[in-house]
Design a protein around this motif. Structure first.
Motif, PDB file in Angstrom:
ATOM      1  N   GLY A 150      -4.322  -7.709  -2.663  1.00 20.00           N
ATOM      2  CA  GLY A 150      -3.965  -8.426  -1.442  1.00 20.00           C
ATOM      3  C   GLY A 150      -3.181  -7.555  -0.480  1.00 20.00           C
ATOM      4  N   SER A 151      -2.213  -6.784  -1.004  1.00 19.39           N
ATOM      5  CA  SER A 151      -1.468  -5.878  -0.134  1.00 19.39           C
ATOM      6  C   SER A 151      -0.974  -4.693  -0.954  1.00 19.39           C
ATOM      7  CB  SER A 151      -0.266  -6.599   0.482  1.00 19.39           C
ATOM      8  OG  SER A 151       0.773  -6.664  -0.483  1.00 19.39           O
ATOM      9  N   PRO A 152      -0.776  -3.536  -0.274  1.00 18.39           N
ATOM     10  CA  PRO A 152      -0.256  -2.366  -0.988  1.00 18.39           C
ATOM     11  C   PRO A 152       1.064  -2.682  -1.686  1.00 18.39           C
ATOM     12  CG  PRO A 152      -1.029  -1.733   1.187  1.00 18.39           C
ATOM     13  CD  PRO A 152      -1.113  -3.247   1.123  1.00 18.39           C
ATOM     14  N   ARG A 153       1.899  -3.515  -1.077  1.00 14.91           N
ATOM     15  CA  ARG A 153       3.202  -3.823  -1.631  1.00 14.91           C
ATOM     16  C   ARG A 153       3.080  -4.558  -2.969  1.00 14.91           C
ATOM     17  NH1 ARG A 153       8.382  -3.580   0.490  1.00 14.91           N
ATOM     18  NH2 ARG A 153       9.688  -4.892  -0.822  1.00 14.91           N
ATOM     19  N   ASP A 154       2.099  -5.448  -3.052  1.00 17.31           N
ATOM     20  CA  ASP A 154       1.880  -6.137  -4.324  1.00 17.31           C
ATOM     21  C   ASP A 154       1.261  -5.200  -5.352  1.00 17.31           C
ATOM     22  OD1 ASP A 154       2.869  -8.581  -3.484  1.00 17.31           O
ATOM     23  OD2 ASP A 154       0.961  -9.107  -2.525  1.00 17.31           O
ATOM     24  N   TYR A 155       0.347  -4.359  -4.848  1.00 15.97           N
ATOM     25  CA  TYR A 155      -0.364  -3.461  -5.763  1.00 15.97           C
ATOM     26  C   TYR A 155       0.575  -2.449  -6.400  1.00 15.97           C
ATOM     27  CZ  TYR A 155      -4.122  -0.417  -7.487  1.00 15.97           C
ATOM     28  OH  TYR A 155      -4.965   0.322  -8.274  1.00 15.97           O
ATOM     29  N   ILE A 156       1.567  -1.970  -5.628  1.00 14.00           N
ATOM     30  CA  ILE A 156       2.432  -0.915  -6.159  1.00 14.00           C
ATOM     31  C   ILE A 156       3.197  -1.388  -7.399  1.00 14.00           C
ATOM     32  CG2 ILE A 156       4.464  -1.411  -4.699  1.00 14.00           C
ATOM     33  CD1 ILE A 156       3.361   2.142  -5.369  1.00 14.00           C
ATOM     34  N   GLN A 157       3.495  -2.700  -7.465  1.00 14.59           N
ATOM     35  CA  GLN A 157       4.173  -3.224  -8.653  1.00 14.59           C
ATOM     36  C   GLN A 157       3.333  -2.970  -9.908  1.00 14.59           C
ATOM     37  OE1 GLN A 157       7.169  -4.225  -8.268  1.00 14.59           O
ATOM     38  NE2 GLN A 157       7.065  -4.356  -6.043  1.00 14.59           N
ATOM     39  N   PHE A 158       2.025  -3.143  -9.727  1.00 18.50           N
ATOM     40  CA  PHE A 158       1.121  -2.932 -10.848  1.00 18.50           C
ATOM     41  C   PHE A 158       0.832  -1.452 -11.052  1.00 18.50           C
ATOM     42  CE2 PHE A 158      -3.288  -2.230 -12.206  1.00 18.50           C
ATOM     43  CZ  PHE A 158      -3.299  -2.917 -13.412  1.00 18.50           C
ATOM     44  N   GLY A 211       7.769   5.474  -4.849  1.00 22.08           N
ATOM     45  CA  GLY A 211       7.420   4.088  -5.181  1.00 22.08           C
ATOM     46  C   GLY A 211       8.501   3.117  -4.718  1.00 22.08           C
ATOM     47  N   LEU A 212       9.751   3.486  -4.960  1.00 19.99           N
ATOM     48  CA  LEU A 212      10.866   2.618  -4.548  1.00 19.99           C
ATOM     49  C   LEU A 212      10.861   2.440  -3.032  1.00 19.99           C
ATOM     50  CD1 LEU A 212      13.705   3.902  -6.917  1.00 19.99           C
ATOM     51  CD2 LEU A 212      12.519   1.695  -7.004  1.00 19.99           C
ATOM     52  N   ILE A 213      10.543   3.513  -2.316  1.00 27.97           N
ATOM     53  CA  ILE A 213      10.525   3.436  -0.850  1.00 27.97           C
ATOM     54  C   ILE A 213       9.440   2.471  -0.369  1.00 27.97           C
ATOM     55  CG2 ILE A 213      10.018   4.734   1.266  1.00 27.97           C
ATOM     56  CD1 ILE A 213      11.317   7.179  -0.116  1.00 27.97           C
ATOM     57  N   ILE A 214       8.258   2.524  -1.012  1.00 22.09           N
ATOM     58  CA  ILE A 214       7.186   1.678  -0.502  1.00 22.09           C
ATOM     59  C   ILE A 214       7.123   0.329  -1.208  1.00 22.09           C
ATOM     60  CG2 ILE A 214       5.803   3.561   0.417  1.00 22.09           C
ATOM     61  CD1 ILE A 214       4.101   3.542  -2.001  1.00 22.09           C
TER      62      ILE A 214
END
Ligand SMILES: Nc1ncnc2c1ncn2[C@@H]1O[C@H](COP(=O)(O)OP(=O)(O)OP(=O)(O)O)[C@@H](O)[C@H]1O
Ligand SMILES: [Mg+2]
Lengths: 327, 280
Positions: free
Chosen positions: B78-86, B152-155
């Motif tokens: 859905g969004s890069p922000r959600d994806y980065i968690q995974f 990762g923390l930044i984004i």
């Protein structure tokens, strides 16, 4: 149990079915320099690598300082040092770092290692270059740092694989001085070289090796004597005269004439001075101008030629005594 | 080789050589740890003298993190922000595992040069040259991990496992990478050129990293691929990393990685050392 420094029996190493070392029998006494003389590809490096436990023999046995190189490899490593044919120091470190690393690996403390490294750099005339990367060193400096790294702990036996190849005469003399100092300190030196004069200068005994075999062994004097009691060296003024001169000398002496890489030089073994003088006057009588001639012991070049039927080296190497005075 | 004029002071002093020889008594033999550390020091010195070699542990991780987050983020989560968690724990693994490849390439180049002849002729614990090299690489992997985590923390990556979880995850990753490195030490002793080492490494790494749970949930994959992903050690590592960073790791997940590490060292360590001892 013997007290020999090196003892090999039918030592063999084969690469893809081709023997590089083909049954070498060696007996090297402790102390002094043993010369290992042979042309490119003779098997010198391969033999040394087996003796230094870097390479496992395919056949035969070798004992170094009484220890078997295969079954007691670690004991051998504890008593020998190796300066390989190709720089065995780390080019990406400074001279100091290289020596400190080796000292640490040999068990020196941090400060002890630095002290020992500094002492060696000083002795080898490298203290000013100690913080420079080894890749910026000249050829002579690399050789010295390499040898210094080999004597961080004084070895009982050191293998020097062509330590002077590619060095200018001054650097070569420095390495010779170092080798003499090692011998003076009681270290046995196994020295490989392609330079006949080097073996002649330094070695107490010489093994001549060709195509993986020892083809002759003895003191430099014995090797020379095995070829003939003396030699006549002649240089003609005009190189184009040489073939004719060779014929004349051969006829006058009744002996085979060797022609060296110097296009104006030839030589032959002689038993005494009288026939040699006859040969020279015969040359003059036939109108061939002789630029230079001398009577002396045969050079190791001639020894090599007599033993193997071919010259020890081809071309670009520094002069040996056969081609001396070519100016 | 540079040709330079040596100053007169750069001369060998025969007397001094003689005295240096007389003082070179052998100290007690050092243990495996101290020789390995000495080789680790060598690896760090090389980085100090040629810092450019940190390029692959800084720029490359940034590149893949950004690329995969923004390339797949919208489509997969859905969004890069959600994806980065995974993605982040996985991309951390991907980044470090790909960098381990240079271990083999470096070793292969090193061995061609002759300095290993000296190391192999010293009376030391034989694996220490390789262990030390891998320890030096652990430093590089730490840098790469820091870069990826920082980015990762930044984004938008927010590890619920907290600092302790992240540190544990990195530590586990370093251990696995060290063990995985023995594959490359073995390959670099068997293959003749650095290029060959590089080529084979790519062929090993690509299926193991992409055929894993790094990028997507295996549930969407065809059965045969799922089967591969299930047994792939990289997947087990990623699962443990995700768990540790989220604070939900089970001891079974971590144990699995430890077992794989032991297996890799147990198989490729002895294979490497057999090759190393034999010489070329
Ligand atoms: N790793 C190897 N693989 C295949 N052949 C080899 C290898 N090492 C040496 N040889 C071959 O073994 C023979 C002996 O080589 P070696 O290096 O021992 O000779 P050398 O006397 O040291 O010569 P040089 O004076 O050129 O150093 C050569 O024909 C060489 O091509
Ligand atoms: Mg050689």
């Amino acid at each position: 149990m013997t007290d020999l420094a090196i003892e090999t029996e039918k030592l063999v190493k084969t690469y893809n079915g081709t023997p590089a070392v083909d049954g070498i029998d060696l007996q090297v006494e402790r102390g002094g320099v043993h010369g290992f003389l042979g042309p490119n590809g003779a098997g010198k490096t391969t033999t040394i690598r087996m003796l230094a436990t870097l390479l496992r023999p395919d056949g035969g046995t070798a004992r170094v300082l009484g220890k078997d190189v295969v079954h007691q490899a670690d004991e051998v490593r504890s008593a020998v040092a190796l300066t390989g044919q190709f720089a065995s120091v780390d080019e990406d470190l400074t001279g100091l770092e290289n020596l400190v690393l080796v000292a640490r690996l040999l068990g020196y403390s941090r400060s002890g290692a630095r002290r020992r490294a500094a002492e060696l750099l000083d002795a080898f005339g490298l203290s000013e270059a100690s913080d420079r990367l080894v890749k910026k060193y000249s050829g002579g400096m690399r050789r010295r740092i390499d040898i210094a790294a080999s004597i961080v702990v004084t070895p009982e036996l050191i293998f020097l694989d062509e330590p002077t190849t590619g060095l200018d005469p001054r650097s070569r003399n420095q390495v010779w001085d170092i080798i003499r100092a090692m011998v003076g300190a009681g270290t046995t030196v196994l020295l490989t070289t392609q330079y006949l004069d080097e073996a002649d200068q330094l070695a107490d005994r010489i093994s001549v090796i060709d195509t993986g075999r020892v083809i002759a062994e003895g003191t430099p004097g014995q090797l020379k004597a095995s070829v003939g009691s003396g030699a006549l060296h002649v240089r003609v003024r005009h190189p184009e005269d040489r073939p004719r001169a060779a014929e004349i000398v051969a006829r006058a002496l009744g002996a085979e004439v060797l022609v060296a890489s110097d296009p104006a030089a030839l030589s032959a073994t002689v038993e005494s001075s009288a026939p040699a003088m006859r040969a020279i006057s015969e040359l003059e009588a036939q109108g061939i101008t002789v630029a230079q001639f001398s009577l002396g012991q045969p050079s190791l070049d001639e020894v090599f030629l007599a033993l193997t039927g071919h010259l020890a080296q081809s071309g670009d190497e520094p002069a040996t005594d056969l081609t001396e005075g070519a100016a | 080789m540079t040709l330079e004029k040596e100053t007169p002071t750069l001369r060998t002093d025969v007397q001094a050589v003689h005295s240096a020889l007389s003082t070179g008594t052998r100290p007690p033999r050092p243990g495996p740890l101290s020789t390995s550390m000495a080789f680790g020091w060598r690896a760090l010195l090389k980085i100090k003298h040629v810092p450019e070699q940190l390029f692959d542990v800084t720029v490359f991780p940034v590149m893949i993190t950004l690329l995969f987050t923004y390339l797949f983020g919208g489509a997969l989560a859905g969004s890069p922000r959600d994806y980065i968690q995974f993605l982040l724990p996985g991309i951390l693994v991907q980044g470090v595992i790909m960098i381990t490849m240079y271990t083999g390439v470096t070793l292969n180049t090193d061995i061609q040069k002759g300095v290993f002849d000296r190391f192999r002729s010293l009376p030391i614990w034989r694996p220490s040259a390789l262990v030390g090299m891998l320890l030096g690489d652990a430093f590089r992997f730490t840098i790469a991990s820091t870069v990826i985590l920082g980015l990762g923390l930044i984004i938008g990556f927010r590890p619920t496992g907290g600092l302790a979880g992240v540190v544990a995850a990195v530590a586990l990753l370093l251990l696995f990478a060290f063990s995985f490195g023995w594959i490359w030490t073995f390959l670099s002793l068997v293959l003749r050129t650095p290029n060959a080492v590089m080529g084979v490494s790519m062929m090993v790494i690509t299926p193991f990293t992409f055929g894993s749970n790094i990028f997507v949930d295996p549930a969407t994959m065809p059965g045969w691929l799922q089967a591969f992903v299930e047994v792939n050690p990289i997947s087990h590592l990623v699962t443990a990393e995700r768990g540790l960073m989220a604070g939900t790791a089970t001891s079974a997940e971590v144990l699995m990685v430890l077992v794989w590490s032991a297996v890799l060292v147990g198989v490729f360590g002895p294979l490497t050392m057999r090759r190393y001892g034999r010489g070329r």
